[in-house]
Write a protein that holds these residues in place. Structure first.
Motif, PDB file in Angstrom:
ATOM      1  N   ALA A  84      -6.852  67.217  41.723  1.00 14.04           N
ATOM      2  CA  ALA A  84      -6.232  67.522  43.013  1.00 14.04           C
ATOM      3  C   ALA A  84      -7.133  68.407  43.865  1.00 14.04           C
ATOM      4  CB  ALA A  84      -4.891  68.200  42.790  1.00 14.04           C
ATOM      5  N   LEU A  85      -7.813  69.357  43.241  1.00 14.83           N
ATOM      6  CA  LEU A  85      -8.679  70.272  43.981  1.00 14.83           C
ATOM      7  C   LEU A  85      -9.839  69.524  44.623  1.00 14.83           C
ATOM      8  CD1 LEU A  85      -9.278  73.180  44.786  1.00 14.83           C
ATOM      9  CD2 LEU A  85     -10.567  73.437  42.649  1.00 14.83           C
ATOM     10  N   VAL A  86     -10.439  68.608  43.878  1.00 19.35           N
ATOM     11  CA  VAL A  86     -11.539  67.823  44.439  1.00 19.35           C
ATOM     12  C   VAL A  86     -11.043  66.990  45.617  1.00 19.35           C
ATOM     13  CG1 VAL A  86     -13.111  65.890  43.986  1.00 19.35           C
ATOM     14  CG2 VAL A  86     -12.935  67.771  42.353  1.00 19.35           C
ATOM     15  N   GLY A  87      -9.895  66.318  45.442  1.00 18.52           N
ATOM     16  CA  GLY A  87      -9.344  65.537  46.542  1.00 18.52           C
ATOM     17  C   GLY A  87      -9.047  66.395  47.756  1.00 18.52           C
ATOM     18  N   ALA A  88      -8.533  67.608  47.528  1.00 19.16           N
ATOM     19  CA  ALA A  88      -8.187  68.492  48.640  1.00 19.16           C
ATOM     20  C   ALA A  88      -9.422  69.006  49.365  1.00 19.16           C
ATOM     21  CB  ALA A  88      -7.365  69.668  48.117  1.00 19.16           C
ATOM     22  N   LEU A  89     -10.422  69.452  48.610  1.00 18.13           N
ATOM     23  CA  LEU A  89     -11.625  70.008  49.235  1.00 18.13           C
ATOM     24  C   LEU A  89     -12.400  68.946  50.004  1.00 18.13           C
ATOM     25  CD1 LEU A  89     -12.941  72.436  46.451  1.00 18.13           C
ATOM     26  CD2 LEU A  89     -11.646  72.978  48.519  1.00 18.13           C
ATOM     27  N   VAL A  90     -12.563  67.783  49.406  1.00 18.94           N
ATOM     28  CA  VAL A  90     -13.275  66.712  50.104  1.00 18.94           C
ATOM     29  C   VAL A  90     -12.473  66.264  51.327  1.00 18.94           C
ATOM     30  CG1 VAL A  90     -14.179  64.356  49.921  1.00 18.94           C
ATOM     31  CG2 VAL A  90     -14.455  65.944  48.014  1.00 18.94           C
ATOM     32  N   GLY A  91     -11.152  66.182  51.191  1.00 17.97           N
ATOM     33  CA  GLY A  91     -10.314  65.782  52.311  1.00 17.97           C
ATOM     34  C   GLY A  91     -10.390  66.762  53.473  1.00 17.97           C
ATOM     35  N   VAL A  92     -10.360  68.061  53.176  1.00 19.62           N
ATOM     36  CA  VAL A  92     -10.458  69.058  54.236  1.00 19.62           C
ATOM     37  C   VAL A  92     -11.833  68.993  54.901  1.00 19.62           C
ATOM     38  CG1 VAL A  92     -10.587  71.542  54.680  1.00 19.62           C
ATOM     39  CG2 VAL A  92      -8.739  70.621  53.278  1.00 19.62           C
ATOM     40  N   ALA A  93     -12.896  68.841  54.098  1.00 19.61           N
ATOM     41  CA  ALA A  93     -14.242  68.747  54.674  1.00 19.61           C
ATOM     42  C   ALA A  93     -14.354  67.534  55.588  1.00 19.61           C
ATOM     43  CB  ALA A  93     -15.276  68.679  53.555  1.00 19.61           C
ATOM     44  N   LEU A  94     -13.846  66.396  55.135  1.00 19.26           N
ATOM     45  CA  LEU A  94     -13.879  65.204  55.979  1.00 19.26           C
ATOM     46  C   LEU A  94     -13.011  65.392  57.222  1.00 19.26           C
ATOM     47  CD1 LEU A  94     -13.613  62.375  53.276  1.00 19.26           C
ATOM     48  CD2 LEU A  94     -15.620  62.964  54.648  1.00 19.26           C
ATOM     49  N   GLY A  95     -11.854  66.028  57.050  1.00 21.23           N
ATOM     50  CA  GLY A  95     -10.957  66.252  58.185  1.00 21.23           C
ATOM     51  C   GLY A  95     -11.596  67.094  59.265  1.00 21.23           C
ATOM     52  N   ILE A  96     -12.393  68.091  58.878  1.00 22.27           N
ATOM     53  CA  ILE A  96     -13.082  68.918  59.870  1.00 22.27           C
ATOM     54  C   ILE A  96     -14.043  68.062  60.698  1.00 22.27           C
ATOM     55  CG2 ILE A  96     -14.744  70.794  60.164  1.00 22.27           C
ATOM     56  CD1 ILE A  96     -13.473  72.124  57.698  1.00 22.27           C
ATOM     57  N   GLY A  97     -14.822  67.236  59.993  1.00 20.32           N
ATOM     58  CA  GLY A  97     -15.767  66.372  60.705  1.00 20.32           C
ATOM     59  C   GLY A  97     -15.071  65.336  61.575  1.00 20.32           C
ATOM     60  N   TYR A  98     -14.070  64.668  61.024  1.00 17.56           N
ATOM     61  CA  TYR A  98     -13.364  63.637  61.782  1.00 17.56           C
ATOM     62  C   TYR A  98     -12.539  64.242  62.919  1.00 17.56           C
ATOM     63  CZ  TYR A  98     -14.553  60.315  58.055  1.00 17.56           C
ATOM     64  OH  TYR A  98     -15.224  59.518  57.167  1.00 17.56           O
ATOM     65  N   GLY A  99     -11.968  65.428  62.689  1.00 19.95           N
ATOM     66  CA  GLY A  99     -11.188  66.080  63.736  1.00 19.95           C
ATOM     67  C   GLY A  99     -12.048  66.427  64.940  1.00 19.95           C
ATOM     68  N   TRP A 100     -13.229  66.977  64.677  1.00 18.90           N
ATOM     69  CA  TRP A 100     -14.138  67.302  65.778  1.00 18.90           C
ATOM     70  C   TRP A 100     -14.598  66.026  66.480  1.00 18.90           C
ATOM     71  CZ3 TRP A 100     -19.126  65.828  66.876  1.00 18.90           C
ATOM     72  CH2 TRP A 100     -19.740  66.488  67.932  1.00 18.90           C
ATOM     73  N   ALA A 101     -14.950  65.003  65.692  1.00 20.15           N
ATOM     74  CA  ALA A 101     -15.412  63.752  66.299  1.00 20.15           C
ATOM     75  C   ALA A 101     -14.309  63.102  67.125  1.00 20.15           C
ATOM     76  CB  ALA A 101     -15.888  62.796  65.204  1.00 20.15           C
ATOM     77  N   GLY A 102     -13.069  63.144  66.610  1.00 22.16           N
ATOM     78  CA  GLY A 102     -11.965  62.549  67.347  1.00 22.16           C
ATOM     79  C   GLY A 102     -11.694  63.269  68.656  1.00 22.16           C
ATOM     80  N   ALA A 103     -11.709  64.601  68.622  1.00 23.16           N
ATOM     81  CA  ALA A 103     -11.490  65.379  69.846  1.00 23.16           C
ATOM     82  C   ALA A 103     -12.607  65.121  70.848  1.00 23.16           C
ATOM     83  CB  ALA A 103     -11.402  66.870  69.515  1.00 23.16           C
ATOM     84  N   HIS A 104     -13.832  65.020  70.347  1.00 28.39           N
ATOM     85  CA  HIS A 104     -14.963  64.756  71.235  1.00 28.39           C
ATOM     86  C   HIS A 104     -14.842  63.368  71.857  1.00 28.39           C
ATOM     87  CE1 HIS A 104     -19.018  65.641  72.713  1.00 28.39           C
ATOM     88  NE2 HIS A 104     -19.283  64.375  72.511  1.00 28.39           N
ATOM     89  N   THR A 105     -14.368  62.412  71.074  1.00 28.30           N
ATOM     90  CA  THR A 105     -14.199  61.052  71.596  1.00 28.30           C
ATOM     91  C   THR A 105     -13.111  60.999  72.662  1.00 28.30           C
ATOM     92  OG1 THR A 105     -14.890  60.126  69.470  1.00 28.30           O
ATOM     93  CG2 THR A 105     -13.702  58.668  70.957  1.00 28.30           C
TER      94      THR A 105
END
Length: 393
Positions: free
Chosen positions: A321-342
């Motif tokens: 669960a920890l690996v899924g959570a950490l990778v998910g949060v890291a991806l979410g930061i990148g995708y969140g910024w990219a989505g807002a920029h788009t």
């Protein structure tokens, strides 16, 4: 497409991350920790699929959360650029502003500063229009250092539109004429003024015989809840008809309300994703317990206690669960910024917003889901008698 790549590569990086995160766990948890790490990476595909189920949900909610925070921070910057005043309480057209408006606003908890704008009709160069005057001692109500530091007697600020229509440039000396007299003021240009023309109150009184109150400007405390404050201000002015409110605080709150709705939908999606992830982790651990029945029995016979066995299963679930959570949060930061920029990159300057408390809460919820999923498999593994499990084929 990048997320598809992440899912396809999960079989590679999930076990590697589990081993990396498991190193300190092994030292802290001892034998149960070592067993948990070894069991988690034994079936790489199954573990990767289990972590991916949680990864999808965490990435989704993290993307929405970071994207919303980024858009809100960017909108704050844009609003401050358009109008550097939190609240503007003004009278309706052709109506006088009651004198009690400023005391009522100043008495509301969370309002840091207030000032009253005076207004009069004047000629700016060759352009006839309404001009506004502000007390220089209270100019800090405008949160723009360029304006507050430059606005003083002998200077005036105009909007870019007025500067264009009047044919004036920044730094020029322009004549302002009213019914009382004229004054030559040095003009500065800014596009986030609370009025099209803003000058010191003393200069306005030198050209206009009877400037009257037009609006009250208010600055809120840093970090104040704009939604609650706007409600308090509306309540305070409820007995004063003919007064309208605007400013960045109101616009910001409208945008926050929209984002809160979006985040509520995202939270519901996260709840569904967590339920799916709990079922997935529980299934994986149940299969693992069934496959390792004789192994667990042998460990029990060699001295591993029921508590240690339950702890091993729980640590295994926690690591997945920890690996899924950490990778998910890291991806979410990148995708969140990219989505807002788009979404808004062409309309405004996008500044990354990091809602750390919410991201920590998301990761904690994912970890708790994994630990919750381990309860039944761990209980089943620990309650099986070693003799019975060793006899099974």
């Amino acid at each position: 497409m990048s997320f598809v790549g992440v899912v396809l590569l999960a079989r590679v990086f999930v076990p590697a991350l589990i081993r990396g995160l498991g190193s300190p766990v092994q030292r802290l948890a001892g034998v149960p920790g070592e067993l948990a790490v070894d069991n988690a990476v034994r079936n790489r595909s199954r573990t990767a699929n289990t972590a991916t189920a949680l990864l999808v949900g965490v990435t989704l909610i993290s993307t929405m959360t970071v994207g919303a925070a980024t858009l809100l921070r960017s909108v704050d910057t844009l609003l401050d650029h358009k109008m550097a005043v939190d609240v503007v309480a003004s009278a309706l057209p052709d109506a006088a502003l009651p004198a009690r408006v400023e005391p009522l606003i100043a008495a509301v908890s969370g309002v840091a500063e207030t000032t009253t704008l005076l207004g009069a009709h004047a000629t700016v160069g060759s352009l006839e229009m309404d001009v506004r005057g502000i007390d220089v001692a209270e100019v800090d109500v405008i949160h723009d250092d360029a304006i507050t530091s430059a606005l003083r007697s002998g200077r005036a600020f105009v909007s870019p539109g007025v500067a264009k229509d009047a044919g004036v440039k920044a730094g020029e000396r322009v004549r302002f004429s009213g019914d009382k007299g004229s004054a030559d003021l040095i003009v500065e240009i800014a596009d986030n003024l609370p009025a099209a023309v803003l000058m010191p109150r003393s200069d306005l009184r030198s050209i206009a015989s009877a400037p009257g109150p037009i609006a009250v400007l208010a600055r809120l405390d840093t970090g104040a809840d704009s939604g609650a404050l706007m409600a308090d201000l509306e309540s305070a002015l409820a007995t004063t008809p003919g007064v309208t409110m605007s400013g960045t605080a109101q616009q910001r709150q409208e945008f926050v309300d929209i984002l809160d709705t979006v985040l509520a939908v995202a939270a519901a999606l996260l709840a569904v994703a967590i339920v799916i992830a709990v079922v997935g982790v529980a299934n994986t651990l149940s299969l693992s317990v069934l496959e390792r029945g004789q192994e667990h029995a042998l460990l029990r016979a060699l001295g591993l206690t029921r508590r240690q066995l339950r702890r091993a299963v729980a640590v295994e679930a926690g690591l997945i669960a920890l690996v899924g959570a950490l990778v998910g949060v890291a991806l979410g930061i990148g995708y969140g910024w990219a989505g807002a920029h788009t979404i808004a990159g062409e309309e405004m300057t996008v500044s990354l917003g990091m809602p750390w408390p919410r991201l920590v809460l998301i990761a904690a919820a994912a970890l708790a889901a994994g630990l919750l999923a381990s309860l039944l498999p761990a209980r089943r593994a620990s309650r099986t008698a070693p003799a019975i499990a060793l006899a099974q084929e």
